[in-house]
Motif scaffolding. Structure first.
Motif, PDB file in Angstrom:
ATOM      1  N   ASP A   1      29.778 -65.812 108.176  1.00  0.00           N
ATOM      2  CA  ASP A   1      28.411 -66.014 108.677  1.00  0.00           C
ATOM      3  C   ASP A   1      28.254 -65.447 110.090  1.00  0.00           C
ATOM      4  OD1 ASP A   1      27.721 -67.239 106.313  1.00  0.00           O
ATOM      5  OD2 ASP A   1      27.990 -69.286 107.091  1.00  0.00           O
ATOM      6  N   ILE A   2      29.232 -65.668 110.948  1.00  0.00           N
ATOM      7  CA  ILE A   2      29.186 -65.137 112.318  1.00  0.00           C
ATOM      8  C   ILE A   2      29.201 -63.609 112.279  1.00  0.00           C
ATOM      9  CG2 ILE A   2      30.477 -64.936 114.484  1.00  0.00           C
ATOM     10  CD1 ILE A   2      31.376 -67.869 114.003  1.00  0.00           C
ATOM     11  N   TRP A   3      30.071 -63.048 111.458  1.00  0.00           N
ATOM     12  CA  TRP A   3      30.158 -61.592 111.345  1.00  0.00           C
ATOM     13  C   TRP A   3      28.837 -61.008 110.859  1.00  0.00           C
ATOM     14  CZ3 TRP A   3      29.960 -58.510 106.845  1.00  0.00           C
ATOM     15  CH2 TRP A   3      30.274 -57.173 107.051  1.00  0.00           C
TER      16      TRP A   3
ATOM     17  N   SER B   1      25.874 -62.261 111.143  1.00  0.00           N
ATOM     18  CA  SER B   1      24.765 -62.480 112.075  1.00  0.00           C
ATOM     19  C   SER B   1      24.800 -61.555 113.288  1.00  0.00           C
ATOM     20  CB  SER B   1      24.770 -63.937 112.549  1.00  0.00           C
ATOM     21  OG  SER B   1      25.874 -64.171 113.395  1.00  0.00           O
ATOM     22  N   LYS B   2      25.875 -60.833 113.507  1.00  0.00           N
ATOM     23  CA  LYS B   2      26.010 -59.989 114.691  1.00  0.00           C
ATOM     24  C   LYS B   2      25.054 -58.808 114.703  1.00  0.00           C
ATOM     25  CE  LYS B   2      29.092 -62.279 116.869  1.00  0.00           C
ATOM     26  NZ  LYS B   2      28.790 -62.919 118.111  1.00  0.00           N
ATOM     27  N   LYS B   3      24.768 -58.221 113.541  1.00  0.00           N
ATOM     28  CA  LYS B   3      23.804 -57.128 113.460  1.00  0.00           C
ATOM     29  C   LYS B   3      23.341 -56.998 112.023  1.00  0.00           C
ATOM     30  CE  LYS B   3      26.805 -53.146 112.699  1.00  0.00           C
ATOM     31  NZ  LYS B   3      27.152 -51.821 113.186  1.00  0.00           N
ATOM     32  N   THR B   4      22.266 -56.275 111.816  1.00  0.00           N
ATOM     33  CA  THR B   4      21.738 -56.078 110.471  1.00  0.00           C
ATOM     34  C   THR B   4      22.723 -55.217 109.689  1.00  0.00           C
ATOM     35  OG1 THR B   4      19.516 -56.188 111.359  1.00  0.00           O
ATOM     36  CG2 THR B   4      19.769 -55.275 109.149  1.00  0.00           C
ATOM     37  N   ARG B   5      23.082 -55.712 108.528  1.00  0.00           N
ATOM     38  CA  ARG B   5      24.033 -54.989 107.690  1.00  0.00           C
ATOM     39  C   ARG B   5      23.420 -54.740 106.321  1.00  0.00           C
ATOM     40  NH1 ARG B   5      28.753 -55.233 110.517  1.00  0.00           N
ATOM     41  NH2 ARG B   5      28.973 -56.965 111.924  1.00  0.00           N
TER      42      ARG B   5
END
Length: 120
Positions: free
Chosen positions: A107-109, A111-115
Protein backbone atom coordinates in the motif's frame (compact mmCIF):
# COMPACT_ATOMS: atom_id res chain seq x y z
CA UNK A 1 49.01 12.38 19.49
CA UNK A 2 51.64 13.32 22.07
CA UNK A 3 52.89 10.27 23.96
CA UNK A 4 53.93 12.30 27.01
CA UNK A 5 50.46 13.89 27.25
CA UNK A 6 48.75 10.50 27.01
CA UNK A 7 51.05 9.05 29.67
CA UNK A 8 50.48 11.91 32.10
CA UNK A 9 46.71 11.86 31.53
CA UNK A 10 46.69 8.09 32.05
CA UNK A 11 48.65 8.33 35.31
CA UNK A 12 46.24 11.01 36.57
CA UNK A 13 43.18 9.01 35.56
CA UNK A 14 44.52 5.66 36.78
CA UNK A 15 44.45 6.61 40.45
CA UNK A 16 40.95 8.05 40.16
CA UNK A 17 39.64 4.98 38.36
CA UNK A 18 41.21 2.59 40.90
CA UNK A 19 39.55 4.32 43.85
CA UNK A 20 36.28 5.84 42.68
CA UNK A 21 35.33 3.73 39.67
CA UNK A 22 36.58 0.30 40.75
CA UNK A 23 34.50 -2.56 39.39
CA UNK A 24 33.44 -0.93 36.12
CA UNK A 25 33.59 -2.92 32.92
CA UNK A 26 35.95 -1.94 30.11
CA UNK A 27 33.13 -0.25 28.20
CA UNK A 28 31.87 1.59 31.29
CA UNK A 29 35.38 2.91 31.97
CA UNK A 30 35.68 4.20 28.41
CA UNK A 31 32.27 5.87 28.68
CA UNK A 32 33.34 7.45 31.97
CA UNK A 33 36.46 8.86 30.33
CA UNK A 34 34.33 10.30 27.54
CA UNK A 35 31.63 11.81 29.74
CA UNK A 36 33.30 12.85 33.01
CA UNK A 37 36.95 13.43 32.14
CA UNK A 38 36.74 14.88 28.62
CA UNK A 39 37.97 18.34 29.62
CA UNK A 40 40.77 17.08 31.86
CA UNK A 41 42.07 14.29 29.60
CA UNK A 42 41.54 15.30 25.95
CA UNK A 43 44.00 12.75 24.53
CA UNK A 44 42.44 9.87 26.45
CA UNK A 45 39.00 11.17 25.47
CA UNK A 46 39.98 10.82 21.83
CA UNK A 47 41.44 7.34 22.34
CA UNK A 48 38.36 6.20 24.29
CA UNK A 49 36.09 7.48 21.51
CA UNK A 50 38.07 5.47 18.97
CA UNK A 51 38.08 2.36 21.16
CA UNK A 52 34.29 2.47 21.54
CA UNK A 53 33.81 2.47 17.78
CA UNK A 54 36.01 -0.58 17.13
CA UNK A 55 34.16 -3.90 16.95
CA UNK A 56 35.18 -6.44 19.55
CA UNK A 57 34.38 -9.38 17.32
CA UNK A 58 34.05 -10.17 13.64
CA UNK A 59 30.52 -11.55 13.98
CA UNK A 60 28.86 -8.47 12.45
CA UNK A 61 31.24 -8.48 9.48
CA UNK A 62 30.69 -12.19 8.93
CA UNK A 63 26.92 -11.70 9.14
CA UNK A 64 27.16 -9.00 6.48
CA UNK A 65 29.27 -11.17 4.17
CA UNK A 66 26.80 -14.04 4.57
CA UNK A 67 23.91 -11.72 3.70
CA UNK A 68 25.74 -10.52 0.57
CA UNK A 69 26.33 -14.15 -0.40
CA UNK A 70 22.59 -14.86 -0.11
CA UNK A 71 21.60 -11.71 -2.02
CA UNK A 72 24.16 -11.58 -4.82
CA UNK A 73 23.71 -14.82 -6.72
CA UNK A 74 24.70 -15.77 -10.27
CA UNK A 75 21.28 -14.60 -11.47
CA UNK A 76 21.54 -11.28 -9.59
CA UNK A 77 25.17 -10.43 -10.36
CA UNK A 78 24.41 -7.02 -11.91
CA UNK A 79 23.04 -5.35 -8.79
CA UNK A 80 24.40 -1.87 -8.31
CA UNK A 81 26.44 -1.19 -5.21
CA UNK A 82 23.71 1.05 -3.78
CA UNK A 83 20.97 -1.56 -4.24
CA UNK A 84 23.22 -4.30 -2.83
CA UNK A 85 23.98 -2.12 0.19
CA UNK A 86 20.25 -1.44 0.79
CA UNK A 87 19.29 -5.10 0.41
CA UNK A 88 22.10 -6.17 2.74
CA UNK A 89 21.03 -3.63 5.36
CA UNK A 90 17.42 -4.84 5.16
CA UNK A 91 18.55 -8.46 5.38
CA UNK A 92 20.73 -7.91 8.44
CA UNK A 93 18.80 -5.19 10.29
CA UNK A 94 15.28 -5.54 8.90
CA UNK A 95 12.27 -7.18 10.49
CA UNK A 96 11.76 -10.93 10.57
CA UNK A 97 9.65 -12.10 7.63
CA UNK A 98 7.12 -13.61 10.04
CA UNK A 99 6.46 -10.14 11.47
CA UNK A 100 6.58 -8.11 8.24
CA UNK A 101 3.29 -6.68 6.96
CA UNK A 102 3.51 -7.17 3.18
CA UNK A 103 0.07 -5.62 2.57
CA UNK A 104 1.04 -2.39 4.31
CA UNK A 105 4.33 -2.26 2.38
CA UNK A 106 2.49 -2.74 -0.92
CA UNK A 107 0.00 0.00 0.00
CA UNK A 108 2.83 2.43 0.84
CA UNK A 109 4.63 1.57 -2.40
CA UNK A 110 1.47 2.05 -4.46
CA UNK A 111 0.67 5.39 -2.80
CA UNK A 112 4.05 6.96 -3.66
CA UNK A 113 3.09 7.80 -7.25
CA UNK A 114 0.51 6.96 -9.89
CA UNK A 115 1.25 3.54 -11.30
CA UNK A 116 -0.21 1.66 -14.23
CA UNK A 117 -0.84 -1.79 -12.82
CA UNK A 118 -2.76 -4.25 -14.95
CA UNK A 119 -4.49 -6.69 -12.63
CA UNK A 120 -6.14 -8.75 -15.43
Amino acid sequence: MDEAAVTSEFNFLKSSMETTYKGLSYREMLETVITKFADITPSLHRLASIALTLPLSTADCERGFSAIGRIKTKLRNRLSEKILQCLTFISVEGPDLNHFDFSAAADIWASKKTRRINLD
